[in-house]
Structures are given as structure tokens and as C-alpha cells.
Design an enzyme around this catalytic site. Structure first.
Site, PDB file in Angstrom:
ATOM      1  N   ASN A 197      16.680  28.227  51.665  1.00 52.18           N
ATOM      2  CA  ASN A 197      17.228  28.035  50.950  1.00 52.18           C
ATOM      3  C   ASN A 197      18.466  27.177  51.469  1.00 52.18           C
ATOM      4  OD1 ASN A 197      19.504  29.554  53.134  1.00 52.18           O
ATOM      5  ND2 ASN A 197      18.145  31.487  52.156  1.00 52.18           N
ATOM      6  N   VAL A 200      19.843  28.856  55.330  1.00 51.38           N
ATOM      7  CA  VAL A 200      19.376  28.107  56.365  1.00 51.38           C
ATOM      8  C   VAL A 200      19.092  26.633  56.958  1.00 51.38           C
ATOM      9  CG1 VAL A 200      17.306  28.803  57.120  1.00 51.38           C
ATOM     10  CG2 VAL A 200      18.496  31.002  55.799  1.00 51.38           C
ATOM     11  N   GLU A 218      12.777  21.207  52.202  1.00 48.00           N
ATOM     12  CA  GLU A 218      12.691  21.599  50.711  1.00 48.00           C
ATOM     13  C   GLU A 218      13.739  22.576  49.614  1.00 48.00           C
ATOM     14  OE1 GLU A 218      11.135  19.118  48.271  1.00 48.00           O
ATOM     15  OE2 GLU A 218      10.638  18.256  50.219  1.00 48.00           O
ATOM     16  N   CYS A 252      11.933  27.531  42.653  1.00 51.30           N
ATOM     17  CA  CYS A 252      12.998  26.662  42.632  1.00 51.30           C
ATOM     18  C   CYS A 252      13.620  25.972  41.652  1.00 51.30           C
ATOM     19  CB  CYS A 252      12.348  25.916  43.930  1.00 51.30           C
ATOM     20  SG  CYS A 252      10.877  25.168  43.871  1.00 51.30           S
TER      21      CYS A 252
HETATM   22  P1  NAD Z   1      13.976  32.650  53.229  1.00 54.18           P
HETATM   23  O1  NAD Z   1      14.383  34.366  53.061  1.00 54.18           O
HETATM   24  O2  NAD Z   1      11.809  33.654  52.780  1.00 54.18           O
HETATM   25  O3  NAD Z   1      13.824  31.828  54.089  1.00 54.18           O
HETATM   26  C1  NAD Z   1      12.269  30.809  53.815  1.00 54.18           C
HETATM   27  C2  NAD Z   1      12.110  30.813  55.792  1.00 54.18           C
HETATM   28  O4  NAD Z   1      13.245  30.594  56.950  1.00 54.18           O
HETATM   29  C3  NAD Z   1      11.385  31.349  55.591  1.00 54.18           C
HETATM   30  O5  NAD Z   1      10.317  31.537  57.123  1.00 54.18           O
HETATM   31  C4  NAD Z   1      12.607  32.958  56.641  1.00 54.18           C
HETATM   32  O6  NAD Z   1      11.494  33.342  57.971  1.00 54.18           O
HETATM   33  C5  NAD Z   1      13.166  31.565  56.951  1.00 54.18           C
HETATM   34  N1  NAD Z   1      14.829  31.964  57.304  1.00 54.18           N
HETATM   35  C6  NAD Z   1      15.368  33.318  56.682  1.00 54.18           C
HETATM   36  N2  NAD Z   1      16.532  33.541  57.475  1.00 54.18           N
HETATM   37  C7  NAD Z   1      16.565  32.466  58.749  1.00 54.18           C
HETATM   38  C8  NAD Z   1      17.404  32.044  59.630  1.00 54.18           C
HETATM   39  N3  NAD Z   1      18.748  32.657  59.988  1.00 54.18           N
HETATM   40  N4  NAD Z   1      17.211  31.026  60.054  1.00 54.18           N
HETATM   41  C9  NAD Z   1      16.121  30.600  60.311  1.00 54.18           C
HETATM   42  N5  NAD Z   1      15.293  31.248  59.759  1.00 54.18           N
HETATM   43  C10 NAD Z   1      15.594  31.815  58.982  1.00 54.18           C
HETATM   44  O7  NAD Z   1      13.624  32.007  50.987  1.00 54.18           O
HETATM   45  P2  NAD Z   1      14.719  31.679  50.277  1.00 54.18           P
HETATM   46  O8  NAD Z   1      15.949  30.911  51.031  1.00 54.18           O
HETATM   47  O9  NAD Z   1      14.975  33.731  49.969  1.00 54.18           O
HETATM   48  O10 NAD Z   1      14.044  31.037  49.711  1.00 54.18           O
HETATM   49  C11 NAD Z   1      14.625  31.209  48.058  1.00 54.18           C
HETATM   50  C12 NAD Z   1      15.400  29.440  48.356  1.00 54.18           C
HETATM   51  O11 NAD Z   1      14.130  28.580  48.367  1.00 54.18           O
HETATM   52  C13 NAD Z   1      15.946  28.926  47.027  1.00 54.18           C
HETATM   53  O12 NAD Z   1      16.702  28.192  46.732  1.00 54.18           O
HETATM   54  C14 NAD Z   1      14.841  28.472  46.604  1.00 54.18           C
HETATM   55  O13 NAD Z   1      15.351  27.445  45.102  1.00 54.18           O
HETATM   56  C15 NAD Z   1      14.153  27.311  47.232  1.00 54.18           C
HETATM   57  N6  NAD Z   1      12.742  26.989  47.102  1.00 54.18           N
HETATM   58  C16 NAD Z   1      13.012  25.578  47.111  1.00 54.18           C
HETATM   59  C17 NAD Z   1      11.969  25.541  46.739  1.00 54.18           C
HETATM   60  C18 NAD Z   1      11.287  23.836  46.733  1.00 54.18           C
HETATM   61  O14 NAD Z   1      10.065  23.645  47.345  1.00 54.18           O
HETATM   62  N7  NAD Z   1      11.970  22.756  46.699  1.00 54.18           N
HETATM   63  C19 NAD Z   1      10.628  26.032  46.768  1.00 54.18           C
HETATM   64  C20 NAD Z   1      10.928  27.258  46.898  1.00 54.18           C
HETATM   65  C21 NAD Z   1      12.182  27.258  46.990  1.00 54.18           C
END
Ligand code: NAD
Length: 505
Positions: A197, A200, A218, A252
Site C-alpha cells: 500500500n 508503507v 507497485e 491490485c
Molecule cells: P502488507 O500489509 O502485506 O504490506 C506489504 C509488505 O510491507 C509486507 O511484506 C509487510 O511486512 C510490509 N510492511 C507492512 N507494514 C509495514 C511498515 N509499517 N513498515 C515497513 N514494512 C511494512 O500489504 P497490503 O498493504 O495489505 O497490500 C495491499 C495493497 O497492495 C493494496 O493497496 C494493493 O492494491 C497493493 N498491491 C499492489 C500490487 C501491484 O502489483 N501494484 C500487487 C498487490 C497488491
């Protein structure tokens, strides 16, 4: 099931070891790179069944969905890199533009960056880990791969299998939550590739800035779909339902919301209700083809969107089961674009808001009020409408008359724009982002008489020569006059040079 998290010491050790490996050149060796890709292919192919089980435990992902969105993209990417390895990695010759370089050699060499960090996420835990891993290793880097702590079954399986297939001297797998990821981000890397997201992403960029490390982000965003009045509503309904309810909307590039012409709204809603009935039956919770929300935290967030929305009528779904992390495919009509709950943030779940419009300019104007999404979908048979929408909207990618597929087409780069991301990948684009494109100009030790005009002390004659070489290039001149470069113009410059050399003597 729980993952064993890495300690801070092991994270630091990993980075140090990988730096050591990179210096030896092992990861840059062509044979090693190809062997790695072959082993990565074998890892996924040999363990296909295990991945289906793990993905079903994490997300209740059906075999068809897992095959299409997890297994096949990794296999396809490995085969692509193996098949095109030589052309992707060979020096790219460049035609020199400066007159004084025309007889020399100029080329771009793709060189590995060093130690790359890949931070993956949970919604496509196999694809989003191994596709960038394949690209980074094919480009000759060493890699730290941080898996998602949320999709525990798939992450545990990858952690177990990778060292069984591939010598871990060129990569390390890290497991952990926020604390471990933040510790990782304090290390120095040569590139950071983050999927997740945008909140982060800001801390990833801040951490990267400390070492001036380049990043690929991404991210997500609200990806709209526009249906125009010339569409076949049943086909459109099927394809929009696929783009929304695939992986229970946790994609996503999922269709976030849809614009439908007021004149055809009844037809569209009837068609999409029929689609849901055909696909999942009257109780989708019992369907083996319908996914689950990844965690109760995300479940609560989604239920709050449904329960606290400021507009709209639920015409399908709304049912839920917290224990089972189940939310029925939910369709909401009469949604107001300014509903801060439904229309404020990316939905990232199985809720489809429908907004009606009269003129095509209305959806285009409203879409522009959001930050650009990762995708945009348009259903139209008219070229003029397609061109109009492409010209007046912005998004990472577009699929016309279908959904999700531009991401699956690895011949196209995949990535966002603005707040939906930075930089793209897949296929050749992955090799590009994980490489430094080093510019090389190889000159010969001759023609000193021509280039000496740049050396001090300056004189009017030298300046005239410089002017002739830099500004009155006949090739450029013939291009302006004849709208094409004339090849024999090179001879003129040599002739001019000889004349000027004589006048210098
Ligand atoms: P998530 O919470 O799993 O976070 C992703 C990664 O960031 C994890 O490995 C996690 O350990 C790390 N993380 C989480 N919080 C953190 C922090 N405070 N500090 C450092 N690292 C941290 O993933 P999410 O955010 O729930 O994923 C969903 C989002 O990702 C949606 O917005 C989605 O659209 C986007 N997404 C994008 C793609 C793409 O290819 N563009 C693909 C999948 C998901």
C-alpha cells in the site's frame, strides 16, 4: 501455522553475505543465471500441488485462479528469460549522433545493480514474490526476498522450497512483520522493489533516500470501469464480475467501481446478478470457486464500508461470516461518487459500487478527481470513444473490453503512475529496472587534428572548427532541409575538416 521470523542479526548477516557473493561475480555469471531460472521453474512445476493447497489455506484460492494468477505467471516469466536471455543481456549498439563520434562505437551495457531487496505482499503471494525474483536474478543481482507475514502458508512453503532447489548464496529469504521489514529497510541496498500500500511505500521511499537507493513501487488505487451504451451487457457483466470477484476482490487491479449508462442500468444489473448466480449459486459461501478475505482485520474494514456507506442500495450480497472471513459478492447501485466510505479509498474486497451517467464526459471528469489508479477498464466498440477516454484519463495500464488482462500479458510493462506506483516490470522491463544501463563510448586514438579545437588556448579558427563540428553538422542540416538525413553528408564534414585543417596549418 506461524512463520519463524528473522532476527536483526540474521538480516544484517544476509546482506553482508550477499554483498560478498556479488563481488565474486557469481550472480553475474550467465551460466549461473540460466541455471537459477531453470531451477525456479522446476520448483514451481514440481510443487504445483503443494502451492494449490497453501493458496487455498491462505485465500481459499480455487485451482483455476491459482493456476492463472500464481503458477502460470512465474513459469512464463522463467521461460521468457531463458528463451531471450542472450538478446536481453547483450550490449545494445547505439548510432552515435555527434559528428566526431560517427566512426566510433557507442553501446549500452546492462549491468547488475548489486544486492536488491524485494518486499512482497499477500494477495498473490507466489506471483508477487517469484516474478520479481526471477527478473532480479536474471539481471545478475543478489536478492533479499521479504515474504508476506499474512499469507503464512504460501510464505512458509516458499521459504522451505527455495533452498532445496537453488543454492542460497545468491539470495536469502526473510520472514517477519513490520519490525523486521523496518530493520531490513535500514540496510543499504542497490534497489528496493516494494509491492503493497501507498502508506508503507512512503516509509520505504524515506528509508531508501538515506542511501540514495532507487525504488520501484507497485501500489494500488481505485481502478474504475466505464461501460458505454453500445456494449453487449451480458458479456460486460461477466467480465466486470471477473475483474471484481476474482480473489474476492483482493487484486491490485480489481475493478473498484463501475460507471454504467443510465439508459442501460437495468439490463446491466440483471446481467450481473445472473452471472453471480451462474458462477457461485445461491450461496457463494458454499462455492469452491469463491475466495475468502485474507484476515479478520481486512474483513472488519470491508464490513465497515458496507455498513457505514453514505449511499447506495445493496442488490446482491451483504451477507458475511467473520469466523470464515467470508463476505458475499456485494453489488451496490445508486452510489454517489462523493460517498467518502465507498468512494474514498481503494476497496480491495468483493464490493462493487455502480454509478450511473448520461454523457461519457461525466465519468471522465469524475475519474480525474481521484489519484490515478493502477488500471482503467473501458467497454466500447467505438474507436473515437476509446481514443477520447485514453486521452482524457490517467492510469497505470488499461484493458479495453475486458478486465485484468493487461497485467497478465507480460509482453506489456506493468506498473502504476502517480500514487498507484513508480516504475514497471515484467519481461524485458524487469531486466531494465534491475540493471544499470551503462553507457559506453569507445573512441579510437586518431583524428586528433579534428578534435583539438576543444583544447586551450582558444582561437577564432578553433572556434570556427568547433562551430562547424557542433552546430553546422551537414547530416542535421540535410535533415532539416530534406526531412531526412543524407548519408553522404558525412563525407562533406570530412571535406570541411580537411579544408579547415589546411587553414589551421
Ligand atoms: P502488507 O500489509 O502485506 O504490506 C506489504 C509488505 O510491507 C509486507 O511484506 C509487510 O511486512 C510490509 N510492511 C507492512 N507494514 C509495514 C511498515 N509499517 N513498515 C515497513 N514494512 C511494512 O500489504 P497490503 O498493504 O495489505 O497490500 C495491499 C495493497 O497492495 C493494496 O493497496 C494493493 O492494491 C497493493 N498491491 C499492489 C500490487 C501491484 O502489483 N501494484 C500487487 C498487490 C497488491
Amino acid at each position: 501455522m506461524s512463520l519463524v521470523y528473522n532476527t536483526s542479526e540474521s538480516i544484517e548477516d544476509y546482506v553482508t553475505c550477499l554483498r560478498g557473493t556479488f563481488v565474486t561475480g557469481k550472480s553475474r555469471d550467465a551460466y549461473a543465471r540460466k541455471f537459477f531460472l531453470e531451477r525456479l521453474y522446476a520448483l514451481v512445476k514440481d510443487n504445483e500441488e503443494k502451492f494449490y493447497v497453501a493458496l487455498a489455506k491462505d485465500l481459499n484460492k480455487s485451482r483455476a485462479d491459482a493456476l492463472a494468477s500464481e503458477i502460470s505467471p512465474v513459469l512464463e516469466e522463467c521461460v521468457y528469460f531463458l528463451k531471450h536471455y542472450d538478446s536481453l543481456t547483450k550490449d545494445k549498439k547505439v548510432k552515435a549522433r555527434m559528428t566526431v563520434n560517427r566512426t566510433d562505437t557507442a553501446f549500452v551495457r546492462r549491468e547488475a545493480l548489486g544486492v536488491v531487496l524485494i518486499i512482497s505482499t499477500w494477495n498473490f503471494p507466489l506471483q508477487l514474490s517469484l516474478v520479481p525474483l526471477a527478473g532480479a536474478l536474471a539481471a545478475g543481482n543478489c536478492v533479499v526476498l521479504k515474504l508476506s507475514e499474512i499469507s503464512v502458508h504460501t510464505s512458509a512453503l516458499i521459504t522451505d522450497l527455495l533452498p532445496k532447489y537453488i543454492d542460497s548464496s545468491m539470495y536469502r529469504v526473510v520472514n517477519g512483520g513490520v519490525e523486521e521489514t523496518q530493520h531490513l529497510l535500514r540496510q543499504r541496498f542497490d534497489h528496493i522493489f516494494y509491492t503493497g500500500n501507498s502508506v508503507v511505500a512512503k516509509s520505504v521511499m524515506t528509508a531508501a533516500a538515506q542511501h540514495l537507493t532507487p525504488v520501484t513501487l507497485e501500489l494500488g488505487g481505485k481502478s474504475p470501469a466505464i461501460v458505454t451504451d453500445d456494449s453487449n451487457m451480458q458479456i460486460v457483466a461477466n467480465r466486470i464480475a471477473y475483474g471484481k470477484f476474482f480473489n474476492a476482490g483482493q487484486t491490485c487491479i480489481a475493478v473498484d467501481y463501475v460507471f454504467v449508462p443510465k439508459s442501460r442500468i437495468d439490463e446491466f444489473t440483471k446481467a450481473i446478478l445472473k452471472t453471480l448466480q451462474n458462477w457461485y449459486g445461491s450461496n457463494p459461501q458454499k462455492s469452491k470457486d469463491y475466495g475468502r478475505i485474507v484476515s479478520q482485520k481486512h474483513f472488519d474494514r470491508l464490513m465497515s464500508l458496507i455498513n457505514h456507506r453514505q449511499s447506495g442500495d445493496i442488490i446482491a450480497g451483504g451477507q458475511s461470516d467473520r469466523e470464515d472471513r467470508y463476505i458475499a459478492p456485494t453489488i451496490i447501485t445508486n452510489v454517489n461518487f462523493h460517498d467518502v466510505k465507498l468512494m474514498g479509498e481503494e476497496i480491495f474486497g468483493p464490493i462493487l459500487p455502480i454509478i450511473t451517467y448520461n454523457e461519457i464526459e461525466e465519468p471522465m471528469g469524475l475519474i480525474a478527481k481521484h489519484e490515478p489508479g493502477l488500471a482503467l477498464y473501458l467497454f466500447s466498440k467505438k474507436k473515437s470513444v476509446i481514443n477520447q477516454v485514453l486521452a482524457f484519463t490517467k492510469s497505470g495500464g488499461v484493458t479495453i473490453n475486458d478486465t485484468l488482462l493487461h497485467q497478465a500479458e507480460h509482453g506489456l510493462p506493468f506498473g502504476g503512475v502517480g500514487s498507484s506506483g513508480m516504475g514497471g516490470y515484467h519481461g524485458e522491463k524487469s531486466i531494465q529496472i534491475f540493471s544499470h544501463e551503462r553507457a559506453v563510448l569507445a573512441k579510437k586514438q586518431r583524428m586528433e587534428w579534428l578534435v583539438q579545437a576543444r583544447y586551450p588556448p582558444s582561437s577564432p579558427t578553433k572556434l570556427a572548427l568547433l562551430r562547424a563540428v557542433l552546430l553546422t553538422d551537414p547530416v542535421r542540416f540535410t535533415y532539416i532541409v530534406f526531412k531526412r538525413p543524407i548519408k553522404w553528408a558525412a563525407f562533406i564534414i570530412i571535406l570541411l575538416g580537411i579544408l579547415l585543417k589546411r587553414s589551421l596549418n
